[in-house]
Design a protein around this motif. Structure first.
Motif, PDB file in Angstrom:
ATOM      1  N   ALA A  98       0.812  -1.213   0.000  1.00  0.00           N
ATOM      2  CA  ALA A  98       0.000   0.000   0.000  1.00  0.00           C
ATOM      3  C   ALA A  98       0.842   1.259   0.000  1.00  0.00           C
ATOM      4  CB  ALA A  98      -0.936  -0.007   1.212  1.00  0.00           C
ATOM      5  N   HIS A  99       2.069   1.169   0.525  1.00  0.00           N
ATOM      6  CA  HIS A  99       2.907   2.360   0.618  1.00  0.00           C
ATOM      7  C   HIS A  99       3.787   2.546  -0.608  1.00  0.00           C
ATOM      8  CE1 HIS A  99       5.449  -0.937   2.100  1.00  0.00           C
ATOM      9  NE2 HIS A  99       6.443  -0.268   1.572  1.00  0.00           N
ATOM     10  N   ALA A 100       3.641   1.695  -1.626  1.00  0.00           N
ATOM     11  CA  ALA A 100       4.514   1.787  -2.800  1.00  0.00           C
ATOM     12  C   ALA A 100       4.374   3.153  -3.451  1.00  0.00           C
ATOM     13  CB  ALA A 100       4.151   0.692  -3.809  1.00  0.00           C
ATOM     14  N   SER A 101       5.491   3.766  -3.795  1.00  0.00           N
ATOM     15  CA  SER A 101       5.483   5.103  -4.366  1.00  0.00           C
ATOM     16  C   SER A 101       5.262   5.033  -5.868  1.00  0.00           C
ATOM     17  CB  SER A 101       6.816   5.806  -4.078  1.00  0.00           C
ATOM     18  OG  SER A 101       6.906   7.020  -4.805  1.00  0.00           O
ATOM     19  N   ARG A 102       4.452   5.957  -6.371  1.00  0.00           N
ATOM     20  CA  ARG A 102       4.261   6.056  -7.803  1.00  0.00           C
ATOM     21  C   ARG A 102       5.430   6.792  -8.460  1.00  0.00           C
ATOM     22  NH1 ARG A 102       1.405   2.986 -10.497  1.00  0.00           N
ATOM     23  NH2 ARG A 102       1.140   4.590 -12.084  1.00  0.00           N
ATOM     24  N   GLY A 103       6.196   7.546  -7.670  1.00  0.00           N
ATOM     25  CA  GLY A 103       7.331   8.260  -8.236  1.00  0.00           C
ATOM     26  C   GLY A 103       6.922   9.414  -9.126  1.00  0.00           C
ATOM     27  N   ARG A 104       5.717   9.942  -8.940  1.00  0.00           N
ATOM     28  CA  ARG A 104       5.216  10.987  -9.818  1.00  0.00           C
ATOM     29  C   ARG A 104       4.950  12.290  -9.070  1.00  0.00           C
ATOM     30  NH1 ARG A 104       2.643   8.967 -14.431  1.00  0.00           N
ATOM     31  NH2 ARG A 104       3.844   7.237 -15.264  1.00  0.00           N
ATOM     32  N   GLY A 105       5.148  12.312  -7.787  1.00  0.00           N
ATOM     33  CA  GLY A 105       4.742  13.459  -7.012  1.00  0.00           C
ATOM     34  C   GLY A 105       5.740  14.596  -7.041  1.00  0.00           C
ATOM     35  N   ALA A 106       5.358  15.682  -6.396  1.00  0.00           N
ATOM     36  CA  ALA A 106       6.220  16.843  -6.272  1.00  0.00           C
ATOM     37  C   ALA A 106       7.320  16.559  -5.256  1.00  0.00           C
ATOM     38  CB  ALA A 106       5.394  18.041  -5.830  1.00  0.00           C
ATOM     39  N   PRO A 107       8.384  17.372  -5.244  1.00  0.00           N
ATOM     40  CA  PRO A 107       9.402  17.230  -4.205  1.00  0.00           C
ATOM     41  C   PRO A 107       8.775  17.315  -2.812  1.00  0.00           C
ATOM     42  CG  PRO A 107      10.163  18.714  -5.929  1.00  0.00           C
ATOM     43  CD  PRO A 107       8.718  18.420  -6.225  1.00  0.00           C
ATOM     44  N   ALA A 108       9.340  16.577  -1.889  1.00  0.00           N
ATOM     45  CA  ALA A 108       8.761  16.523  -0.541  1.00  0.00           C
ATOM     46  C   ALA A 108       8.699  17.893   0.107  1.00  0.00           C
ATOM     47  CB  ALA A 108       9.577  15.562   0.322  1.00  0.00           C
ATOM     48  N   SER A 109       9.655  18.766  -0.208  1.00  0.00           N
ATOM     49  CA  SER A 109       9.702  20.080   0.438  1.00  0.00           C
ATOM     50  C   SER A 109       8.931  21.144  -0.325  1.00  0.00           C
ATOM     51  CB  SER A 109      11.154  20.534   0.585  1.00  0.00           C
ATOM     52  OG  SER A 109      11.753  20.742  -0.692  1.00  0.00           O
ATOM     53  N   ALA A 110       8.344  20.795  -1.469  1.00  0.00           N
ATOM     54  CA  ALA A 110       7.667  21.798  -2.291  1.00  0.00           C
ATOM     55  C   ALA A 110       6.493  22.415  -1.551  1.00  0.00           C
ATOM     56  CB  ALA A 110       7.192  21.170  -3.597  1.00  0.00           C
ATOM     57  N   ALA A 111       6.231  23.677  -1.848  1.00  0.00           N
ATOM     58  CA  ALA A 111       5.063  24.341  -1.281  1.00  0.00           C
ATOM     59  C   ALA A 111       3.798  23.682  -1.811  1.00  0.00           C
ATOM     60  CB  ALA A 111       5.081  25.822  -1.647  1.00  0.00           C
ATOM     61  N   ARG A 112       2.772  23.700  -1.029  1.00  0.00           N
ATOM     62  CA  ARG A 112       1.501  23.081  -1.429  1.00  0.00           C
ATOM     63  C   ARG A 112       0.807  23.967  -2.461  1.00  0.00           C
ATOM     64  NH1 ARG A 112      -1.672  19.073   0.480  1.00  0.00           N
ATOM     65  NH2 ARG A 112      -3.915  19.186   0.092  1.00  0.00           N
ATOM     66  N   PRO A 113       0.536  23.446  -3.654  1.00  0.00           N
ATOM     67  CA  PRO A 113      -0.065  24.290  -4.689  1.00  0.00           C
ATOM     68  C   PRO A 113      -1.572  24.448  -4.529  1.00  0.00           C
ATOM     69  CG  PRO A 113       0.271  22.089  -5.544  1.00  0.00           C
ATOM     70  CD  PRO A 113       0.836  22.089  -4.142  1.00  0.00           C
ATOM     71  N   GLY A 237      -1.494  22.127 -11.917  1.00  0.00           N
ATOM     72  CA  GLY A 237      -0.201  21.485 -11.761  1.00  0.00           C
ATOM     73  C   GLY A 237       0.188  21.276 -10.319  1.00  0.00           C
ATOM     74  N   ALA A 238       0.446  20.002  -9.973  1.00  0.00           N
ATOM     75  CA  ALA A 238       0.849  19.672  -8.607  1.00  0.00           C
ATOM     76  C   ALA A 238       2.088  18.805  -8.578  1.00  0.00           C
ATOM     77  CB  ALA A 238      -0.296  18.961  -7.881  1.00  0.00           C
ATOM     78  N   SER A 239       2.772  18.671  -9.706  1.00  0.00           N
ATOM     79  CA  SER A 239       3.920  17.772  -9.773  1.00  0.00           C
ATOM     80  C   SER A 239       5.211  18.477 -10.175  1.00  0.00           C
ATOM     81  CB  SER A 239       3.627  16.635 -10.762  1.00  0.00           C
ATOM     82  OG  SER A 239       4.746  15.798 -10.908  1.00  0.00           O
TER      83      SER A 239
END
Length: 390
Positions: A98-113, A237-239
């Motif tokens: 369930a915790h497998a990453s899709r590898g498509r997200g924004a950087p962990a430190s990015a501001a929330r869009p 855009g959120a990625s």
């Protein structure tokens, strides 16, 4: 980005469901317009695929600028439209942790869009502040820097896009679809003015085959004068976002108007200033210096701020160079950057460069005893590899 399915037939297997990745989707509407079975729909925020209507024809794939449409997830049962509307990212394949990453997200430190604050049904009327030609007058390519005042309550982050709805209706009497443009200014606004958004727009005069084809929205926007208003929607855009970690390294690769999000990120870093910033390395390609947007502006950045590498493919009397060629020449710089856990990679521009760039990365890694496949997997899993090509 997922490997595209063969153009002649949909992916095999009765349990591979066609889904849209909400983390990559920029709500451009091209997939829904192209879908002949009306399998694709939206709730004004999230685009989804109805498994009962999708016939796997793949008509929706070519127009997607981010690859969000090209996902075929192994499932034990089809996800409903209601389930898909609740997603912010794709679930893991059937049988995966369930915790497998899709590898498509924004950087962990990015501001929330913020996304879709002003939808198509309720656009913001933005005022044109400036409209300046970036390419030389004699250049066959007309690219313009357009600044819109959307108001301080229209928040955008570097890497996001906004949509413009051209006025009028199509041959069927329907309102024209919006066109998406990457934001070329930082979150604090163009020239530090809150609410002012810069766009880098090429006036389209012909299609990819060279046949006359005036782009509806690009010609509308490029002809606007200061004081005019446009219907603006988004942001989207959120990625494709930058890390809010000052020490992070930014490796940026762009062609043509793909420089827009890179310019936004660089201006963000310039305004932050101070010691301890990571490296800024840009590989930027175009036909000639006169056809390269922001060529003069980039060259005038403070000494030491950025490592600028320019590739020109049509300069008379000079060999043709593309960005992937320059990558190989700078292998000594790039090998440690690729391997570093605090490096973030961004590609934006013509899709034709994508394969060459990744081949160059693989060659650099092999030359320095590294394994590109392992590095690429780590970049994707940690939200440090972002691609928007068209």
């Amino acid at each position: 980005m997922a490997e595209p399915a063969a153009a002649s037939e949909p992916p095999a297997g009765p349990f591979r469901q066609h889904l849209i990745d909400p983390a990559l989707c920029i709500r451009c509407d091209t997939c829904e317009t192209a879908c002949t079975t009306r399998a694709i729909t939206n709730d004004s925020m999230t685009y989804v695929v109805n498994a009962d209507l999708c016939n796997g024809c793949l008509d929706c794939l070519p127009g997607c600028p981010t690859g969000a449409i090209d996902n075929w997830l192994p499932v034990a049962r089809a996800y409903s439209i209601a389930e898909q509307y609740g997603w912010t990212e794709l679930p893991p394949p059937a049988g995966a942790p369930a915790h497998a990453s899709r590898g498509r997200g924004a950087p962990a430190s990015a501001a929330r869009p913020v996304e879709n604050l002003f939808p198509r049904e309720r656009p913001r009327l933005a005022r044109v502040v400036a409209n300046q030609r970036l390419t030389l007058p004699e250049s066959p390519s007309e690219i313009r820097h357009v600044v819109l005042d959307a108001g301080a309550d229209f928040p955008v982050l570097e890497g996001q896009s906004v949509g413009i709805i051209p006025p009028g209706v199509d041959a069927g009497g329907r309102a024209h679809l919006m066109r998406l443009y990457s934001v070329a200014s930082p979150r604090t606004g163009e020239a530090g003015v809150a609410g002012q958004i810069a766009l880098t727009i090429k006036r389209v005069r012909e299609d990819h085959a060279g046949r006359p084809h005036p782009g509806l929205c690009s010609n509308f926007v490029c002809a606007l004068r200061p004081g005019a208003t446009v219907a603006l929607v988004g942001p989207y855009g959120a990625s494709f976002l930058m890390p809010d970690a000052p020490a992070a390294n930014l490796l940026m690769i762009a062609t043509g108007t793909g420089i827009a999000p890179m310019r936004a990120m660089l201006h963000r870093r310039l305004r932050l200033g101070g010691a301890g910033q990571g490296r800024h390395v840009l590989f930027y390609g175009g036909r000639t210096p006169g056809e390269l947007p922001y060529h003069t502006e980039l060259a005038a950045l403070p000494p030491g701020f950025m490592d600028l590498n320019l590739a020109f493919s049509r300069v008379p009397g000079q060999p043709r160079h593309h960005v992937q060629h320059l990558l190989g020449q700078r292998h000594a710089l790039l090998a440690p950057m690729l391997a570093a856990a605090d490096s973030y990679i961004y590609l934006c521009g013509l899709k034709g460069m994508e394969a060459g760039v990744f081949e160059a990365f693989a060659a650099i890694c092999a030359r320095h005893g590294l394994h590109w496949d392992e590095i690429a997997a780590g970049l994707q899993a940690s939200g440090r590899l972002h691609v928007e090509t068209y």
